[in-house]
Design an enzyme around this catalytic site. Structure first.
Site, PDB file in Angstrom:
ATOM      1  N   CYS A 107       5.403   1.055 -15.627  1.00 52.69           N
ATOM      2  CA  CYS A 107       4.028   0.703 -14.779  1.00 52.69           C
ATOM      3  C   CYS A 107       3.620   2.634 -15.108  1.00 52.69           C
ATOM      4  O   CYS A 107       2.437   2.219 -14.748  1.00 52.69           O
ATOM      5  CB  CYS A 107       4.577   0.839 -13.287  1.00 52.69           C
ATOM      6  SG  CYS A 107       3.549   0.963 -11.598  1.00 52.69           S
ATOM      7  N   GLY A 152       9.490   3.414 -15.771  1.00 51.69           N
ATOM      8  CA  GLY A 152       9.481   2.766 -16.330  1.00 51.69           C
ATOM      9  C   GLY A 152       8.214   2.262 -16.882  1.00 51.69           C
ATOM     10  O   GLY A 152       7.887   2.970 -17.173  1.00 51.69           O
ATOM     11  N   GLY A 177      -5.649 -15.199 -22.673  1.00 55.75           N
ATOM     12  CA  GLY A 177      -4.996 -14.956 -21.414  1.00 55.75           C
ATOM     13  C   GLY A 177      -6.328 -13.974 -20.151  1.00 55.75           C
ATOM     14  O   GLY A 177      -6.762 -12.813 -20.831  1.00 55.75           O
ATOM     15  N   GLY A 218      -5.120 -13.755 -17.204  1.00 55.73           N
ATOM     16  CA  GLY A 218      -5.160 -12.225 -15.299  1.00 55.73           C
ATOM     17  C   GLY A 218      -4.858 -11.599 -15.840  1.00 55.73           C
ATOM     18  O   GLY A 218      -6.058 -10.994 -16.576  1.00 55.73           O
ATOM     19  N   ALA A 219      -4.964 -10.756 -14.505  1.00 52.75           N
ATOM     20  CA  ALA A 219      -4.655  -9.652 -14.752  1.00 52.75           C
ATOM     21  C   ALA A 219      -5.173  -8.457 -15.544  1.00 52.75           C
ATOM     22  O   ALA A 219      -5.680  -7.819 -15.624  1.00 52.75           O
ATOM     23  CB  ALA A 219      -3.636  -9.269 -13.578  1.00 52.75           C
ATOM     24  N   HIS A 228     -19.426   3.058   9.924  1.00 55.34           N
ATOM     25  CA  HIS A 228     -21.081   2.882   9.231  1.00 55.34           C
ATOM     26  C   HIS A 228     -21.596   3.733   8.722  1.00 55.34           C
ATOM     27  O   HIS A 228     -21.237   5.087   9.290  1.00 55.34           O
ATOM     28  CB  HIS A 228     -21.534   1.907   9.872  1.00 55.34           C
ATOM     29  CG  HIS A 228     -23.300   1.669   9.674  1.00 55.34           C
ATOM     30  ND1 HIS A 228     -23.752   0.935   9.332  1.00 55.34           N
ATOM     31  CD2 HIS A 228     -24.590   2.468   9.624  1.00 55.34           C
ATOM     32  CE1 HIS A 228     -24.823   0.805   8.502  1.00 55.34           C
ATOM     33  NE2 HIS A 228     -25.362   1.842   9.259  1.00 55.34           N
ATOM     34  N   GLU A 231      18.739   3.899 -16.930  1.00 55.59           N
ATOM     35  CA  GLU A 231      17.364   4.369 -18.128  1.00 55.59           C
ATOM     36  C   GLU A 231      17.628   4.233 -19.606  1.00 55.59           C
ATOM     37  O   GLU A 231      18.356   5.306 -19.420  1.00 55.59           O
ATOM     38  CB  GLU A 231      16.348   5.162 -17.623  1.00 55.59           C
ATOM     39  CG  GLU A 231      15.156   5.291 -18.258  1.00 55.59           C
ATOM     40  CD  GLU A 231      14.426   3.492 -18.097  1.00 55.59           C
ATOM     41  OE1 GLU A 231      13.929   3.022 -19.025  1.00 55.59           O
ATOM     42  OE2 GLU A 231      14.706   2.772 -16.969  1.00 55.59           O
ATOM     43  N   ALA A 244      -2.105 -11.796 -23.683  1.00 51.88           N
ATOM     44  CA  ALA A 244      -1.847 -11.145 -22.392  1.00 51.88           C
ATOM     45  C   ALA A 244      -1.888 -12.924 -21.657  1.00 51.88           C
ATOM     46  O   ALA A 244      -2.408 -12.943 -20.686  1.00 51.88           O
ATOM     47  CB  ALA A 244      -3.108 -11.013 -22.266  1.00 51.88           C
ATOM     48  N   ALA A 293       3.820  -4.209  -8.810  1.00 54.78           N
ATOM     49  CA  ALA A 293       5.108  -2.438  -8.924  1.00 54.78           C
ATOM     50  C   ALA A 293       5.002  -2.480  -7.408  1.00 54.78           C
ATOM     51  O   ALA A 293       7.131  -2.141  -7.099  1.00 54.78           O
ATOM     52  CB  ALA A 293       4.065  -1.195  -9.265  1.00 54.78           C
TER      53      ALA A 293
END
Length: 465
Positions: free
Chosen positions: A42, A40, A179, A181-182, A444, A34, A268, A319
């Site tokens: 994430c 990392g 952008g 996206g997510a 419920h 690493e 993004a 991920a």
């Protein structure tokens, strides 16, 4: 002499560290390399710390809505430094957790820049000193990074990537997000809830373009209702730092160009694979046109003994996809017989407000694939728990193959749908049909009852609408 291992993992994100742990469980002597922080992007700069930020903005949003619940909160306020500090603390805790897992599983960790030097060999360089490693198998899990716009290089001051947006030097007043996206929508949601004036521009004809069209349309209207300025079929042509803010040239869907002022901008527009400087060329490891490593259903590259997992191999850039591929790769290289990855069973989640979650084919994609479909859709306004929570914005949509009853896709918007989507993921993985889903008992009162109603609705049997 090189340090000898059964397996070397290059990269310690949710793909890499999971691969190392599974290899250790199977009795393989394992090393992980690493260059920055265990866990990392994430754990340190992505999935987890962004959710900590979004939790803060969610609570702040509810503080401002307290009167609707019969409560009183005097002058809601926030301290952005403390909000960021909490997020960084969460990331640190998880980084320490991965460090502990490496020790527990007796995995040797090398910090530095890793580079393939030959078949089964890898060199790690740190502070000018190189350490040679060797193993029968190597897994490449180097991930990806934010894509820059050529005219909007991120500087961390006014022009941000997601990484800068997590540790803002100041609170934006008027924010441009390029952008939808997510990543773009999550940060737009965070900063909007925290009081910034947010504009989102998307070059394609709808926001969240990978989602079902009904989801995109709903989110467009909902985010606009929240006060965001959402523009589809729109592009940014130029960004200029004025010293006091950002000047942006924006071209709308009719071709009209305007110049607008913002305090900050978040870029993004996707990600690019971390494929440079790791020795792919020396071993002639195959890549696609976008630079992603080509890997088969068991994560094997074209070079024997070299596997690749996660974002470095392309979409979906998630991920949980990387972690699952990690298990597949390790079990395959150790002589096992894992099931190949089915990308249609990988859920996608966007943690904005309201949340978005999906799995499988959209209605349009199912029809393009030749299916004759049955579609069910149930709004949260018909769900008792959603009404009680004051969270009636949302719906569940299910897409079935009319011929077989196979669940082809599920698409959800609303409170806690990122938790609920797993029910449909399990159903798809088990090849469940509408019959089993109809016969399933849902508790419920729960929002998950909307999942049941959507299935019933596809066959004209919905009860509460």
């Amino acid at each position: 002499m090189a340090d000898q291992f059964d397996l070397i993992v290059l990269g310690s994100g949710p793909g890499g560290y999971v691969a190392a742990i599974r290899a250790s469980q199977l009795g393989l002597k394992t090393a992980i390399v690493e260059r920055e922080s265990l866990g990392g992007i994430c754990l340190n700069w992505g999935c987890i710390p962004t959710k900590a930020l979004l939790r803060s903005s969610e609570i702040y949003h509810y503080m401002q809505q307290a009167d609707k619940y019969g409560l009183s909160v005097e002058k809601p306020a926030f301290d952005i430094e403390k909000v960021v500090a909490r997020s960084r603390g969460v990331a640190k805790q998880l980084n320490q957790g991965v460090t502990g897992l490496m020790k527990k599983n007796k995995i040797t960790v090398y910090f530095g820049d890793g580079k393939l030097t030959g078949k089964g060999t890898l060199s790690v360089t740190k502070d000018g000193k190189a350490t040679d490693l060797a193993a029968k198998n190597i897994i490449i899990a180097t991930g990806a990074r934010a894509r820059d716009l050529p005219f909007a290089k991120a500087d961390g001051k006014r022009i941000w990537t997601y990484r800068h947006a997590m540790v803002p030097p100041e609170m934006p007043t008027k924010l441009l997000v390029i952008g939808s996206g997510a990543i773009g929508i999550e940060f737009a949601s965070f900063y909007n809830d925290m009081g910034a004036k947010v504009t989102v521009v998307e070059m394609l004809d709808r926001i969240l373009p990978v989602e079902d069209a009904d989801v995109s349309d709903f989110m467009m209207k909902n985010l606009t209702k929240q006060g965001m300025d959402i523009r589809a079929s729109t592009g940014v042509q130029k960004i200029t730092d004025t010293g006091k803010g950002i000047s942006a040239e924006i071209k709308d869907k009719d071709g009209k160009v305007t110049t607008e002022e913002f305090s900050h901008v978040i870029v993004a527009v996707g990600i690019v694979p971390n494929n440079e400087g790791i020795g792919l060329e020396q071993l002639k490891i195959a890549k696609d046109q976008r630079g992603h490593i080509e890997a088969d259903e068991f994560c094997r590259t074209n070079v024997e003994g070299i596997y690749a997992i996660g974002d470095i191999t392309g979409a979906p850039w998630l991920a949980h996809k990387a972690s699952h591929e990690a298990i597949i790769a390790v079990e395959h290289l150790s002589g096992g017989h894992p099931h190949a990855m089915d990308k249609l069973n990988i859920p996608g989640c966007t943690y904005c407000h309201p949340q978005v979650a999906s799995v499988g084919l959209t209605e349009a994609k199912a029809k393009e694939a030749g299916y004759k479909v049955k579609v069910g859709k149930f709004p949260f306004i018909g769900n008792g728990k959603a009404i009680a929570l004051g969270e009636t914005d949302g719906f569940v949509k299910t897409v079935f193959d009319e011929a077989t009853g196979e669940l082809l896709g599920a698409h959800m918007v609303g409170a806690e749908v990122t938790e609920m989507i797993q029910g449909y993921v399990i159903g798809k993985t088990l090849e469940t049909t509408e019959a089993e889903l109809m016969e399933t008992v849902f508790p419920h009162p729960t929002i998950s009852e909307s999942m049941h109603e959507s299935v019933l609705g596809a066959y004209g049997r919905a009860i509460h609408i």
